[in-house]
Design an enzyme around this catalytic site. Sequence first.
Site, mmCIF file in Angstrom:
data_model
loop_
_atom_site.group_PDB
_atom_site.id
_atom_site.type_symbol
_atom_site.label_atom_id
_atom_site.label_comp_id
_atom_site.label_asym_id
_atom_site.label_seq_id
_atom_site.Cartn_x
_atom_site.Cartn_y
_atom_site.Cartn_z
ATOM 1 N N ASP A 119 2.882 0.887 -5.660
ATOM 2 C CA ASP A 119 2.906 1.016 -4.283
ATOM 3 C C ASP A 119 4.269 1.411 -3.756
ATOM 4 O O ASP A 119 5.624 1.030 -4.264
ATOM 5 C CB ASP A 119 2.830 -0.639 -3.564
ATOM 6 C CG ASP A 119 2.632 -0.317 -2.052
ATOM 7 O OD1 ASP A 119 3.200 0.497 -1.297
ATOM 8 O OD2 ASP A 119 1.525 -0.856 -1.711
ATOM 9 N N SER A 144 2.019 3.679 1.469
ATOM 10 C CA SER A 144 0.952 2.674 1.077
ATOM 11 C C SER A 144 -0.213 3.118 2.109
ATOM 12 O O SER A 144 -0.560 4.233 2.011
ATOM 13 C CB SER A 144 1.393 1.254 1.086
ATOM 14 O OG SER A 144 0.601 0.518 0.908
#
Length: 304
Positions: free
Chosen positions: A182, A38
């Site tokens: 993600d 991320s």
Amino acid sequence: MRALVISGGGSKGAFAGGVAQFLIQEAKHEYDLFVGTSTGSLLITHLALNKLDKIKDIYSSVNQHSIFNNCPFIIKKKHGVERIAINHWNVFKNFIKGKKTFGESENLRELIRESITEKEFTALKNSNTDVIVTVSNLSLNQVEYKSINECTYEEFCDWIWISSNYVPFMSLVKRNGCEYADGGLGSLVPIEEALKRGATELDVVVLRTEVNYLNRMPVRSPFELITTSFEFMLDRIENQNVRVGKLVANQKDAIINFYYTPTVLTTNSLIFNKERMTLWWKRGYLYAKNKNEETSPIDPEHSE
């Protein structure tokens, strides 16, 4: 082999940038491997290129518009505390367009392409340094790790973007017939992957406190319930990643140096505040300096 591992954490990535700046510039750590999830994925390419000032400028100037082309929430400030509330109109527009998420993060995709040039990508790919980003394959129910050595420029920029797409608030992306999101949904702190790739000493930045100091306020809306639930799940994933990482490191006789945030930086990492993120970068630098000063004396001229 030395590795730098940076966890997910949204806007708190600014703190990780400060830690990394100290470790690279002052402690003179030379890394063979960079692994990020991320916000960690957004940082590691520039860190591997030693473009510290460039990535610092980005994290010191980014705001909500830099990330979202359709932001699903609005920021409300009450009694000095920022909280998010649903932006009903923007969410409605997204659903009318047939999108599967509350918001869209195409602006972040463009920011990544603007900040990483094809020339920089080629130089890094031709070096001896490996850069790995973490993504979650929702269709196959598995975590995947994308190496710069296995990607074209366009592919790698997209994997960095996908690694940072915190669904359902940001874009859900389809690649090769699969839906991706993600990387933190599966591997928030990818220590184990760095060890599997041969790392024997790791500097690991975890964008959470080592001990839980947080007692969350009661939720006030379904939107807050979703964000709170996700934060709870990510905390559990982070704890599991760290425990497994320590176990594997012990089995492989590898050394792990952990860098946790010393305090709770924010209760909502989806809020990108330029002034606050600039401060967090400085705090990360000073925290790493204080943690290392006994073993790594620093020239006063180079300290911040």
